[in-house]
Design an enzyme around this catalytic site. Sequence first.
Site, PDB file in Angstrom:
ATOM      1  N   TYR A 228      21.077   6.247 -18.560  1.00 42.23           N
ATOM      2  CA  TYR A 228      20.741   6.366 -19.977  1.00 42.23           C
ATOM      3  C   TYR A 228      21.841   7.101 -20.738  1.00 42.23           C
ATOM      4  O   TYR A 228      22.306   6.653 -21.796  1.00 42.23           O
ATOM      5  CB  TYR A 228      19.411   7.104 -20.133  1.00 42.23           C
ATOM      6  CG  TYR A 228      19.080   7.471 -21.556  1.00 42.23           C
ATOM      7  CD1 TYR A 228      18.602   6.524 -22.449  1.00 42.23           C
ATOM      8  CD2 TYR A 228      19.266   8.780 -22.011  1.00 42.23           C
ATOM      9  CE1 TYR A 228      18.316   6.856 -23.766  1.00 42.23           C
ATOM     10  CE2 TYR A 228      18.980   9.121 -23.324  1.00 42.23           C
ATOM     11  CZ  TYR A 228      18.515   8.151 -24.199  1.00 42.23           C
ATOM     12  OH  TYR A 228      18.243   8.485 -25.494  1.00 42.23           O
TER      13      TYR A 228
ATOM     14  N   GLY B 114       7.630  -0.148 -30.007  1.00 37.76           N
ATOM     15  CA  GLY B 114       7.283   0.207 -31.380  1.00 37.76           C
ATOM     16  C   GLY B 114       5.932  -0.364 -31.778  1.00 37.76           C
ATOM     17  O   GLY B 114       5.432  -1.307 -31.155  1.00 37.76           O
TER      18      GLY B 114
ATOM     19  N   ARG C 221      12.029  15.178 -11.191  1.00 38.02           N
ATOM     20  CA  ARG C 221      12.392  13.767 -11.181  1.00 38.02           C
ATOM     21  C   ARG C 221      13.902  13.593 -11.288  1.00 38.02           C
ATOM     22  O   ARG C 221      14.583  14.380 -11.962  1.00 38.02           O
ATOM     23  CB  ARG C 221      11.671  13.043 -12.324  1.00 38.02           C
ATOM     24  CG  ARG C 221      10.162  13.052 -12.149  1.00 38.02           C
ATOM     25  CD  ARG C 221       9.430  12.366 -13.281  1.00 38.02           C
ATOM     26  NE  ARG C 221       9.493  13.133 -14.520  1.00 38.02           N
ATOM     27  CZ  ARG C 221       8.720  12.889 -15.575  1.00 38.02           C
ATOM     28  NH1 ARG C 221       7.836  11.915 -15.532  1.00 38.02           N
ATOM     29  NH2 ARG C 221       8.826  13.607 -16.680  1.00 38.02           N
TER      30      ARG C 221
ATOM     31  N   PHE D 165       8.792   5.585 -33.161  1.00 33.10           N
ATOM     32  CA  PHE D 165       8.440   6.930 -33.619  1.00 33.10           C
ATOM     33  C   PHE D 165       9.496   7.496 -34.574  1.00 33.10           C
ATOM     34  O   PHE D 165       9.190   7.867 -35.716  1.00 33.10           O
ATOM     35  CB  PHE D 165       8.254   7.785 -32.362  1.00 33.10           C
ATOM     36  CG  PHE D 165       8.551   9.239 -32.474  1.00 33.10           C
ATOM     37  CD1 PHE D 165       7.923  10.029 -33.423  1.00 33.10           C
ATOM     38  CD2 PHE D 165       9.439   9.838 -31.583  1.00 33.10           C
ATOM     39  CE1 PHE D 165       8.191  11.389 -33.492  1.00 33.10           C
ATOM     40  CE2 PHE D 165       9.696  11.187 -31.640  1.00 33.10           C
ATOM     41  CZ  PHE D 165       9.080  11.971 -32.602  1.00 33.10           C
ATOM     42  N   ILE D 166      10.744   7.512 -34.139  1.00 38.37           N
ATOM     43  CA  ILE D 166      11.802   8.046 -35.009  1.00 38.37           C
ATOM     44  C   ILE D 166      12.166   7.028 -36.080  1.00 38.37           C
ATOM     45  O   ILE D 166      12.318   7.372 -37.262  1.00 38.37           O
ATOM     46  CB  ILE D 166      13.048   8.434 -34.188  1.00 38.37           C
ATOM     47  CG1 ILE D 166      12.691   9.418 -33.077  1.00 38.37           C
ATOM     48  CG2 ILE D 166      14.115   9.046 -35.100  1.00 38.37           C
ATOM     49  CD1 ILE D 166      13.847   9.736 -32.132  1.00 38.37           C
TER      50      ILE D 166
ATOM     51  N   VAL E 104       5.939  16.522 -25.660  1.00 37.81           N
ATOM     52  CA  VAL E 104       5.033  17.188 -26.590  1.00 37.81           C
ATOM     53  C   VAL E 104       3.773  16.351 -26.793  1.00 37.81           C
ATOM     54  O   VAL E 104       2.651  16.862 -26.726  1.00 37.81           O
ATOM     55  CB  VAL E 104       5.735  17.461 -27.936  1.00 37.81           C
ATOM     56  CG1 VAL E 104       4.732  17.948 -28.975  1.00 37.81           C
ATOM     57  CG2 VAL E 104       6.850  18.489 -27.762  1.00 37.81           C
TER      58      VAL E 104
ATOM     59  N   GLY F  18      17.672  12.477 -12.291  1.00 37.92           N
ATOM     60  CA  GLY F  18      18.354  12.118 -13.522  1.00 37.92           C
ATOM     61  C   GLY F  18      18.108  13.069 -14.673  1.00 37.92           C
ATOM     62  O   GLY F  18      18.756  12.952 -15.719  1.00 37.92           O
TER      63      GLY F  18
ATOM     64  N   ASP G 224      14.659  -8.866 -31.011  1.00 34.65           N
ATOM     65  CA  ASP G 224      15.363  -7.973 -30.095  1.00 34.65           C
ATOM     66  C   ASP G 224      16.798  -7.814 -30.582  1.00 34.65           C
ATOM     67  O   ASP G 224      17.444  -8.800 -30.950  1.00 34.65           O
ATOM     68  CB  ASP G 224      15.327  -8.606 -28.700  1.00 34.65           C
ATOM     69  CG  ASP G 224      15.812  -7.679 -27.598  1.00 34.65           C
ATOM     70  OD1 ASP G 224      16.842  -7.012 -27.795  1.00 34.65           O
ATOM     71  OD2 ASP G 224      15.178  -7.652 -26.534  1.00 34.65           O
TER      72      ASP G 224
END
Length: 321
Positions: free
Chosen positions: A150, A40, A276, A15-16, A194, A278, A60
């Site tokens: 993360y 992706g 949730r 996406f980005i 979103v 984290g 990868d």
Amino acid sequence: MSCLVRILVTGAAGFIGSTVTDRLLADGHSVVGVDDLSTGRLANLTAAAADPRFSFEQLDVTSPELLALADRVRPEVVAHLAAQIDVRVSVADPLRDARQNVLGTINVLEASRLAGTSKVIHTSSGGSIYGSPARLPVDETAPVAPESPYAAGKAAGELYLNVYRATHGLASTALALANVYGPRQDPHGEAGVVAIFGTAMLAGRPAKIFGDGTASRDYVFVGDVAEAFARVLPVDAAAGSRLNIGTGVETSVRELHSRIAAIIGAPDTPLRAPARPGELARIALAVGLAERLVGWRPEVDLDAGLARTVAWLRRQTVAAA
């Protein structure tokens, strides 16, 4: 470095990453996109693929093949966007997260060093690395205090940037992104609230809010993020710095639901679910340093960005019908 450069973009089909790729091509640069296509989508690169200055390699970023690719391409700049992006996945499987986000970043840096790359632009996470700061919006002087695997992996990536700059002279800039949204965001995963809210409402389904709805985030439009990448391409642009890329504005999850519902004309009646692990309660990023160092500031406000995102989601709904 010349004004027009050869850039390797990891995570280019995301996406980005695809939005950044389109922006760099529009500016006249040459781009080699890398993506393992685990999340992706090649469809995100439809416009890029029509440009003769773009090529794509499926692999990868943890693979040794990345070193051979970089040696062949000899990119002047590497924009590193490939990542495991879900906080919940990192909590459930921290080893997977570390392999992708820590070892993958080291492999990118090593490939860049061996290929003679001038600069690496690293995608960090302003939405998570500061933990729960005492003051908001938080600026880059705040201590890094990860509260999820993360966030820890993103902070580790920044430390490795420092190591490669000190040891090998590899220039770098870290862009600490807020919660990015916009066209091409995947509505089917766990990240991307979103797109998830918008897709559910367009389908006539209630969207789900985790927790009491007071959790706040700083939502930054993907086109503004692509602009930030474009501005830090030069070797001396914010070299050695972390730049927060956000808006400085907090929006609660409950308010976000209301805004999207108003744009779509859907009921503002979300389902509720337990919070949730984290996930942070509040975050917003001060972005004054980015404006001072590279002249960047957000241009798309939330309502305008949400309207553009909903319009894109509508087109996907029609195309899938």
